[in-house]
Design a protein around this motif. Structure first.
Motif, PDB file in Angstrom:
ATOM      1  N   LEU A 580     -32.358  55.601 -18.572  1.00 36.45           N
ATOM      2  CA  LEU A 580     -33.011  54.816 -17.732  1.00 36.45           C
ATOM      3  C   LEU A 580     -32.917  55.388 -16.416  1.00 36.45           C
ATOM      4  N   VAL A 581     -31.871  55.977 -15.898  1.00 35.49           N
ATOM      5  CA  VAL A 581     -31.625  56.645 -14.886  1.00 35.49           C
ATOM      6  C   VAL A 581     -32.569  58.102 -14.727  1.00 35.49           C
ATOM      7  N   PHE A 582     -32.688  58.782 -15.986  1.00 37.19           N
ATOM      8  CA  PHE A 582     -33.348  60.098 -15.968  1.00 37.19           C
ATOM      9  C   PHE A 582     -34.820  59.694 -16.112  1.00 37.19           C
ATOM     10  N   ILE A 583     -35.307  58.726 -16.558  1.00 43.23           N
ATOM     11  CA  ILE A 583     -36.642  58.368 -16.779  1.00 43.23           C
ATOM     12  C   ILE A 583     -37.112  57.605 -15.392  1.00 43.23           C
ATOM     13  N   PHE A 584     -36.747  56.531 -14.944  1.00 44.40           N
ATOM     14  CA  PHE A 584     -37.332  55.592 -14.076  1.00 44.40           C
ATOM     15  C   PHE A 584     -36.663  55.798 -12.634  1.00 44.40           C
ATOM     16  N   GLN A 585     -35.498  56.339 -12.531  1.00 42.75           N
ATOM     17  CA  GLN A 585     -34.825  56.768 -11.077  1.00 42.75           C
ATOM     18  C   GLN A 585     -35.172  57.975 -10.809  1.00 42.75           C
TER      19      GLN A 585
END
Length: 747
Positions: A580-585
């Motif tokens: 999630l961090v890699f994609i959305f953040q």
């Protein structure tokens, strides 16, 4: 209990289905008015300082945060006399609108630089829509289209947090409809591939549809007792769909298996409910325990989502235990009619020849290399999670095509201000504010000198970097009330960022000439929210660990296996958060999820609800695997055989269930809202990772390394388990030993 339920269904299947139909029709009726009983609010702690500040502002000053704006553009320049006249007329028109307060603009507020862009061709008109959250949404729905477009030659765009929440609601409603239209056909195809029969494949979908409508009825009733967020519809609709298909799949699979063993229909129903039915009950309990810990967080958004999801999980179990058997009684052996895929449905092959059995033995022959390899892979995936940042939702959660998002992006790119994110400093018990002008001016000047402050507006004027920037105008009288005053601190940074929260703390720490001061506004709400969240999280996690440990111990009788199961679940969740961090953040792989606005943080509701849902569903799978391992160990006394045989007997149906519920939530990737997309990626990733790497590799490896220690418990705990422990299996209601040869594939 399950035996009695089987007896009822066998005696009166038509009566059961008619009663269910009544509830389904009632659910369909109330679902049409459901949204009127829900709120879009619930993101703040009602006991926080910022919440009290907002109440004082509304009650004492009839003021609030600026939540509606008009972005005015004209190529002639905003200081052109004709443009200024038109801009003033626009502002005056907005001031006459019912329900609007504190309307001001670049032209009526003394032409402050903060309300114009760098090129001088855009300016802002700001206002506050009064009333509660839902009143605000109704009013902005009327205002925005009335002002969008052209006005006396000016180009006007609407924006602000009120429009953001309205567009958020509209987008979420469309998302549900679109995702539903995708999910049902896809699930039907997958279920046909699983069962081969159109009748068998359609049955879980029929039950899921009925369960969704009955869930709406239950949630409608729940709104009379607790405040419910609008987003309960999205979460509970798809959670209910996924669990209903999941549970129906387990029951139909077991029923067909019992028919193939030669049992007649009544006995097959009894065995199915005694085995697969017990699996469904425990599944719902596990999901409910995982979600219940969210109730300790003092935010309506979480308490309403958690309570609704708990009701949904329990209702899905109840519906699957009643509706599916009733339909099976009506269908009998016709469950396999309309075969679209021809396959031989003979007795199950020997356990030792199965894929999962061979995989378990392969892993247990080399547990250390396999465990290290998978652990390294999971840790690499989870590495970005250490940089996880949370923020409250704003216009950036919307698709780029949304009006509020477009206006917000222009503001961020062209304006040196955060007018919508003012920090409001409210002082009560000050006497006559006019008599304390010198103290107000000194206080406002010191606040304006703080780092990351763009401007401070007060009764005595406007201040920048400790100096008077503008003398008081007529608009400044809004900062005055009998025995009270307030100041607006305009940040020079994103008010919902870490820097904005630090600024709130600096404002609160600044010495005030007044004894009773409250600090509010969007940045203060953000600071208070995360302070309370981080304060309550240890309690929530502690309760979750305790509840899961007790349940796992009652199922396994082991002091070690509950710890192994929870550690492995946390590993899969860390990998999910890393993704999630890699994609959305960080903004990677956006081609996969759609073009979202990257904010450098993740909407705070996503990790919390994702953790609760994914933890519950992942532990659900592991709990029943471990229960099956325990049964096999009791029968053989051999740890390796117990793991290999138990994994084989849980593998196929659990994999099917994981795929089905993952497909349900994958449909959320089509959403226009970034936080919904994040759940649509995160939950299937967690479930599928747990159903493959964790179940197929890590768990057998850890259990092989632990050996007989897996099943150890001290004497007092063994006695507790002997008295209160539970088992997934059940005795054959038909008295046929063949029904014991292969217990229900556990989840």
């Amino acid at each position: 209990m399950l035996d009695r339920l089987a007896g009822l269904v066998l005696r009166k299947p038509k009566s059961v289905l008619v009663l269910v139909l009544v509830f389904v029709l009632a659910g369909g009726a109330v679902s049409q008015t459901m949204t009127k009983r829900l709120t879009m609010g619930g993101y703040s702690d009602e006991n926080s300082e910022s919440h009290h500040a907002a109440q004082v502002l509304a009650q004492t000053f009839k003021q609030g945060e600026p939540n509606f704006m008009l972005l005015v553009t004209d190529r002639r320049g905003i200081d052109d006399p004709a443009v200024a006249a038109a801009g003033t007329a626009l502002t005056q028109r907005l001031q006459r609108e019912a329900g609007l307060q504190s309307v001001a603009s670049y032209w009526t507020a003394g032409k402050p630089a903060a309300l114009r862009n760098k090129d001088g061709n855009r300016a802002l008109v700001m206002g506050t829509i009064a009333g509660d959250f839902d009143t605000m949404l109704e009013r902005v729905k009327e205002l925005a289209p009335a002002y969008e477009g052209r006005f006396q030659g000016l180009e006007v765009k609407a924006g602000g947090s009120a429009l953001m929440w309205h567009e958020n609601t509209e987008t979420a409603t469309k998302d549900v409809t679109r995702a539903d239209s995708i999910v049902f056909p896809v699930l039907l195809v997958v279920l046909i591939l699983i069962f081969g029969s159109l009748v068998a494949a359609a049955l879980p979908l029929v039950v899921a549809f009925a369960t969704m409508l009955m869930t709406m009825l239950a949630l409608w009733g729940l709104t009379f007792f607790v405040d419910s967020s609008f987003f309960v519809i999205n979460v509970t609709t798809f959670l209910g769909l996924g669990l209903a298909v999941d549970y129906s799949l387990l029951i139909v699979s077991r029923y067909r298996e019992e028919l193939r063993k030669g049992l007649d229909m009544p006995d097959a129903i009894r065995v199915t409910l005694r085995t697969a039915g017990r699996t469904v009950v425990f599944s719902a309990v596990i999901v409910a325990i995982a979600l219940s810990v969210v109730l300790v967080l003092p935010f309506t958004i979480f308490t309403s989502l958690a309570s609704s999801a708990i009701v949904t999980a329990l209702l899905c179990a109840l519906s699957s235990l009643i509706v599916v058997p009733a339909l099976l009684v009506m269908l009998g052996h016709r469950i396999d009619k309309l075969r679209l895929i021809k396959r031989k449905d003979g007795p199950a092959t020997a356990t030792e020849n199965g894929f999962w059995h061979r995989l378990a033995l392969f892993v247990m022959r080399r547990p250390i290399p396999v465990a290290l390899l998978v652990l390294a892979f999971v840790m690499v995936l989870g590495l970005p999670a250490k940089d996880l940042k949370l923020r409250l939702p704003d216009e950036q959660v919307l698709p780029k095509s949304a009006h509020a998002a477009q206006t917000a992006q222009i503001l961020r790119a062209e304006f040196n201000t955060q007018e919508q994110q003012v920090i409001q400093v409210v002082a009560r018990g000050v006497g006559d504010p006019a008599a304390r002008g010198a103290q107000i001016a000194d206080y406002a000047g010191r606040l304006s000198a703080l780092p990351n402050v763009a401007r401070v507006d007060a009764l005595t004027g406007s201040y920048v970097k400790g100096q008077v920037a503008a003398s008081p105008e007529l608009a400044n009288y809004r900062f005055r009330a009998p025995d009270a005053t307030f100041l607006n601190v305009v940040p020079a940074v994103d008010g919902l960022s870490k820097a904005g929260e630090d600024l709130v703390r600096d404002v609160r720490a600044e010495r005030s000439p007044f004894s009773d001061v409250l600090v509010g506004g969007a940045p203060a709400v953000s600071a208070d929210t995360f302070e309370k969240l981080y304060d309550r999280l240890p309690l929530a996690l502690g309760l979750l660990a305790l509840g899961m440990y007790v349940l796992l111990f009652l199922l396994t009788g082991s002091v070690l296996l509950p710890i192994i199961a929870m550690v492995l679940t946390m590993l899969s969740l860390s990998a999910t958060f890393g993704a999630l961090v890699f994609i959305f953040q960080d903004g990677n792989l956006l081609w996969l999820v759609g073009d979202v606005i990257v904010t450098g943080a993740i909407t705070w509701t996503v990790p919390i609800m994702l953790f609760a849902l994914a933890f519950g569903l992942s532990m659900d799978y592991q709990v029943f695997m471990l229960a099956r391992f325990r049964e096999e160990y009791d029968a053989t006394g051999d740890n390796t055989t117990a793991v290999a045989t138990g994994l084989e007997r849980t593998g196929r149906v659990v994999t099917y269930a994981a795929v089905c519920i993952s497909l349900v939530f994958l449909a959320w990737i089509t959403s226009g809202l970034s936080y919904t997309k994040a759940v649509g990626i995160g939950l299937p990733l967690a479930i599928l990772m747990d159903a493959t790497l964790i179940r197929g590799a890590m768990l057998p490896a850890f259990m092989k390394l632990a050996g007989r220690a897996n099943w150890w418990a001290p004497g007092p705990l063994r006695r507790i388990h002997a008295r209160f422990g539970v088992s997934e299996g059940g005795e054959d209601a038909a008295g046929d030993s063949r029904a014991k040869e292969e217990p229900v594939p556990a989840r």
